[in-house]
Design an enzyme around this catalytic site. Structure first.
Site, PDB file in Angstrom:
ATOM      1  N   ASP A 228       0.846  -1.206   0.000  1.00  0.00           N
ATOM      2  CA  ASP A 228       0.000   0.000   0.000  1.00  0.00           C
ATOM      3  C   ASP A 228       0.880   1.255   0.000  1.00  0.00           C
ATOM      4  O   ASP A 228       1.564   1.526   0.983  1.00  0.00           O
ATOM      5  CB  ASP A 228      -0.888  -0.041   1.257  1.00  0.00           C
ATOM      6  CG  ASP A 228      -1.971   1.016   1.256  1.00  0.00           C
ATOM      7  OD1 ASP A 228      -1.897   1.960   0.449  1.00  0.00           O
ATOM      8  OD2 ASP A 228      -2.899   0.903   2.086  1.00  0.00           O
ATOM      9  N   HIS A 318      -9.822  -1.013  -7.237  1.00  0.00           N
ATOM     10  CA  HIS A 318      -9.451   0.206  -6.498  1.00  0.00           C
ATOM     11  C   HIS A 318      -8.454   1.061  -7.278  1.00  0.00           C
ATOM     12  O   HIS A 318      -8.617   2.276  -7.363  1.00  0.00           O
ATOM     13  CB  HIS A 318      -8.889  -0.204  -5.133  1.00  0.00           C
ATOM     14  CG  HIS A 318      -8.526   0.929  -4.239  1.00  0.00           C
ATOM     15  ND1 HIS A 318      -9.466   1.753  -3.655  1.00  0.00           N
ATOM     16  CD2 HIS A 318      -7.312   1.385  -3.812  1.00  0.00           C
ATOM     17  CE1 HIS A 318      -8.849   2.661  -2.910  1.00  0.00           C
ATOM     18  NE2 HIS A 318      -7.551   2.461  -2.992  1.00  0.00           N
TER      19      HIS A 318
HETATM   20  C1  HEM Z   1      -8.856   0.987   3.823  1.00  0.00           C
HETATM   21  C2  HEM Z   1      -8.932   1.696   2.719  1.00  0.00           C
HETATM   22  C3  HEM Z   1      -7.937   1.575   1.598  1.00  0.00           C
HETATM   23  C4  HEM Z   1      -7.116   0.553   1.271  1.00  0.00           C
HETATM   24  C5  HEM Z   1      -6.991  -0.796   1.953  1.00  0.00           C
HETATM   25  C6  HEM Z   1      -6.370   0.967   0.104  1.00  0.00           C
HETATM   26  C7  HEM Z   1      -5.428   0.185  -0.546  1.00  0.00           C
HETATM   27  C8  HEM Z   1      -4.756   0.566  -1.684  1.00  0.00           C
HETATM   28  C9  HEM Z   1      -3.840  -0.268  -2.413  1.00  0.00           C
HETATM   29  C10 HEM Z   1      -3.448  -1.684  -2.022  1.00  0.00           C
HETATM   30  C11 HEM Z   1      -3.405   0.427  -3.476  1.00  0.00           C
HETATM   31  C12 HEM Z   1      -2.449  -0.059  -4.572  1.00  0.00           C
HETATM   32  C13 HEM Z   1      -1.020   0.215  -4.308  1.00  0.00           C
HETATM   33  C14 HEM Z   1      -0.674   1.671  -4.250  1.00  0.00           C
HETATM   34  O1  HEM Z   1      -0.471   2.335  -5.263  1.00  0.00           O
HETATM   35  O2  HEM Z   1      -0.634   2.164  -3.126  1.00  0.00           O
HETATM   36  C15 HEM Z   1      -4.031   1.725  -3.432  1.00  0.00           C
HETATM   37  C16 HEM Z   1      -3.844   2.719  -4.350  1.00  0.00           C
HETATM   38  C17 HEM Z   1      -4.407   3.963  -4.259  1.00  0.00           C
HETATM   39  N1  HEM Z   1      -5.339   4.380  -3.348  1.00  0.00           N
HETATM   40 FE1  HEM Z   1      -6.067   3.292  -1.835  1.00  0.00          FE
HETATM   41  N2  HEM Z   1      -6.740   2.227  -0.228  1.00  0.00           N
HETATM   42  C18 HEM Z   1      -7.696   2.642   0.655  1.00  0.00           C
HETATM   43  C19 HEM Z   1      -8.338   3.869   0.675  1.00  0.00           C
HETATM   44  C20 HEM Z   1      -8.091   4.888  -0.203  1.00  0.00           C
HETATM   45  C21 HEM Z   1      -8.720   6.186  -0.139  1.00  0.00           C
HETATM   46  C22 HEM Z   1      -9.749   6.630   0.890  1.00  0.00           C
HETATM   47  C23 HEM Z   1      -8.204   6.917  -1.154  1.00  0.00           C
HETATM   48  C24 HEM Z   1      -8.493   8.350  -1.536  1.00  0.00           C
HETATM   49  C25 HEM Z   1      -9.667   8.880  -1.484  1.00  0.00           C
HETATM   50  C26 HEM Z   1      -7.240   6.083  -1.857  1.00  0.00           C
HETATM   51  C27 HEM Z   1      -6.509   6.485  -2.928  1.00  0.00           C
HETATM   52  C28 HEM Z   1      -5.619   5.698  -3.599  1.00  0.00           C
HETATM   53  C29 HEM Z   1      -4.824   6.161  -4.725  1.00  0.00           C
HETATM   54  C30 HEM Z   1      -4.843   7.562  -5.318  1.00  0.00           C
HETATM   55  C31 HEM Z   1      -4.086   5.065  -5.157  1.00  0.00           C
HETATM   56  C32 HEM Z   1      -3.100   5.037  -6.328  1.00  0.00           C
HETATM   57  C33 HEM Z   1      -3.838   4.763  -7.594  1.00  0.00           C
HETATM   58  C34 HEM Z   1      -2.888   4.766  -8.782  1.00  0.00           C
HETATM   59  O3  HEM Z   1      -2.336   3.722  -9.090  1.00  0.00           O
HETATM   60  O4  HEM Z   1      -2.727   5.833  -9.358  1.00  0.00           O
HETATM   61  N3  HEM Z   1      -7.219   4.865  -1.243  1.00  0.00           N
HETATM   62  N4  HEM Z   1      -4.848   1.776  -2.321  1.00  0.00           N
END
Ligand code: HEM
Length: 408
Positions: A228, A318
């Site tokens: 993450d 996601h």
């Molecule tokens: C418990 C809640 C969440 C989990 C478990 C989660 C998990 C992840 C994971 C595993 C990734 C892919 C790896 C990475 O690029 O970091 C990711 C990407 C991302 N997440 Fe989350 N996330 C959560 C909540 C959120 C929230 C609330 C937001 C914003 C409103 C968010 C925004 C993003 C963004 C912008 C990316 C990158 C997307 C890209 O590849 O451009 N996430 N998240």
């Protein structure tokens, strides 16, 4: 601006390491041979003993154009405390409070006791301690300053189940270090400073892997087991500066923080197979590579389709939903895991203290959260239960104080 952690060598490092090695020798016979008999039996300090790479003495610069704790490589432990200003707290009080807080934070982060430190011994191991201050809407109003338009509660989202005990607040203290004792002591010292001006509204404790357990720079894992933080602007690049630092008025050199407590239903997640878990995000669990690649940092190919014509990275995933075609809609994520005492039949009560920094909440964070609110398979297992927005003022020079651009 960079904030490299500088090593502070401790005179006691050699003997501490020897005690550690001797401990190892007791635990395993092989270790004694590895150390060498002379070292294993020696009880005096000698030049042969290599200085140990102890980490507790490392410090992160406090003063600077930006506050520390944003572009600082995330420490293992993070504590987020939000305070409510007492009714009688005036603008002049805010100046006094921020001066005292700045002074003590500057001391503690450099491994020195706070001014009236009741346990000065606890201040000697900062372990990359940083303290970052943030102002809520009422703080700025009380300071009679001009609040940026986005400094308010986020719009309501359908996924939200927000609890007041994890939401809003007038003053944020983000205290982070690689040692939990440094965090606890700093929190206590700073809360003593705020006692006559504000009261604690909420506090949230988070963790990443312990320092030294993985190579520095390794992307964190959350409690779903996902890598993450892969797709994040890299500190100290023009891209990061563009995404994170605000350029307007008293906030120039500062930023904004969105802090959302998001419950992760691990018990429900248990019922999903590995393929389903990977599809929900669009990345492999093994190393975080996109489903169209092999390496964590491979660019996802959103056009790729399966032999029967479905997108390899599903529409509902996601990463697909979180990424905007508008490159201005980006944020810097720096969250922490939490793990509370489970209730009733459940075996976990865990989640993410989601923390993002961005120059402008409305232009960068809100569009992403709106898209995720409309469609994101991860919503099946996650639920936001807390939410707060803060303006993070710029840093200050020695002799100044955090918040001076607003308060003077
Ligand atoms: C418990 C809640 C969440 C989990 C478990 C989660 C998990 C992840 C994971 C595993 C990734 C892919 C790896 C990475 O690029 O970091 C990711 C990407 C991302 N997440 Fe989350 N996330 C959560 C909540 C959120 C929230 C609330 C937001 C914003 C409103 C968010 C925004 C993003 C963004 C912008 C990316 C990158 C997307 C890209 O590849 O451009 N996430 N998240």
């Amino acid at each position: 601006m960079t904030r490299p952690g500088k090593s502070v060598s401790s005179g006691r490092a050699g003997s501490t390491r020897r005690q550690f090695l001797l401990g190892g020798a007791v635990a395993g016979v092989g270790a004694a041979a590895a150390i060498g008999a002379d070292l294993a039996v020696s009880s005096t300090d000698g030049p042969a003993a290599e200085p140990a790479a102890l980490h507790g003495g490392q410090t992160v610069q406090f003063y600077g154009a930006h506050q520390a704790g944003i572009d600082t490589a995330a420490q293992a432990h993070g504590l987020f405390v939000a305070l409510d200003l007492l009714d009688g707290t005036t603008r002049e009080d805010l100046v006094r409070m921020m001066r005292i807080l700045t002074d003590d934070a500057a001391r503690l982060t450099q491994g020195s006791p706070a001014l009236a430190d009741s346990e000065p011994e606890l201040a000697t191991v900062p372990a990359r301690l940083t303290v970052t201050f943030g102002f809520g809407p009422r703080f700025v109003a009380r300071a009679r300053g001009e609040a940026p338009g986005w400094l308010k509660a986020l719009p309501a989202f359908a996924v939200d189940r927000l609890l007041p005990e994890f939401s809003d607040g007038d003053l944020l203290l983000q205290i982070a270090a690689d040692d939990p004792l440094a965090v606890a002591h700093t929190a206590r010292m700073l809360l003593k400073d705020t006692r006559s001006f504000a009261s604690v509204r909420w506090s949230q404790q988070g963790f990443r892997r312990a320092h030294g357990s993985v190579r520095p720079g390794t992307t964190m894992r959350n409690l779903f087991g996902q890598v993450d933080g892969t797709s994040n602007p890299a500190p100290d690049t023009p891209d990061f500066d563009q995404v994170v630092w605000n350029r307007d008025g008293w906030l120039a050199g500062g930023t904004s923080a969105v802090v959302r407590r998001i419950g992760m239903d691990l018990d429900k997640w248990d019922r999903l197979d590995r393929g389903g878990r990977e599809q929900s995000v669009g990345r492999y669990l093994s190393n975080g590579a996109p489903l169209t690649g092999t390496d964590e940092f491979d660019e996802p190919d959103f056009e790729a389709t399966t032999p029967i014509g479905f997108p390899v990275i599903p529409e509902f995933s996601h990463v697909r939903r979180a990424r905007s075609e508008n490159t201005a809609e980006r944020i810097f994520r720096r969250g922490y895991n939490y793990d509370d005492r489970p209730i009733g039949e459940a075996v976990s009560l865990s989640g993410l203290i989601f923390v993002s920094f961005q120059a402008d909440v409305d232009r960068q964070f809100v569009p992403i959260q709106k898209r995720l609110d409309q469609l994101d398979l991860l919503n099946e297992w996650t639920v936001p239960i807390g939410s707060a927005v803060f303006a993070i003022p710029p840093g200050c020079a020695e002799g100044g104080f955090v918040g001076e651009t607003l308060l003077t």
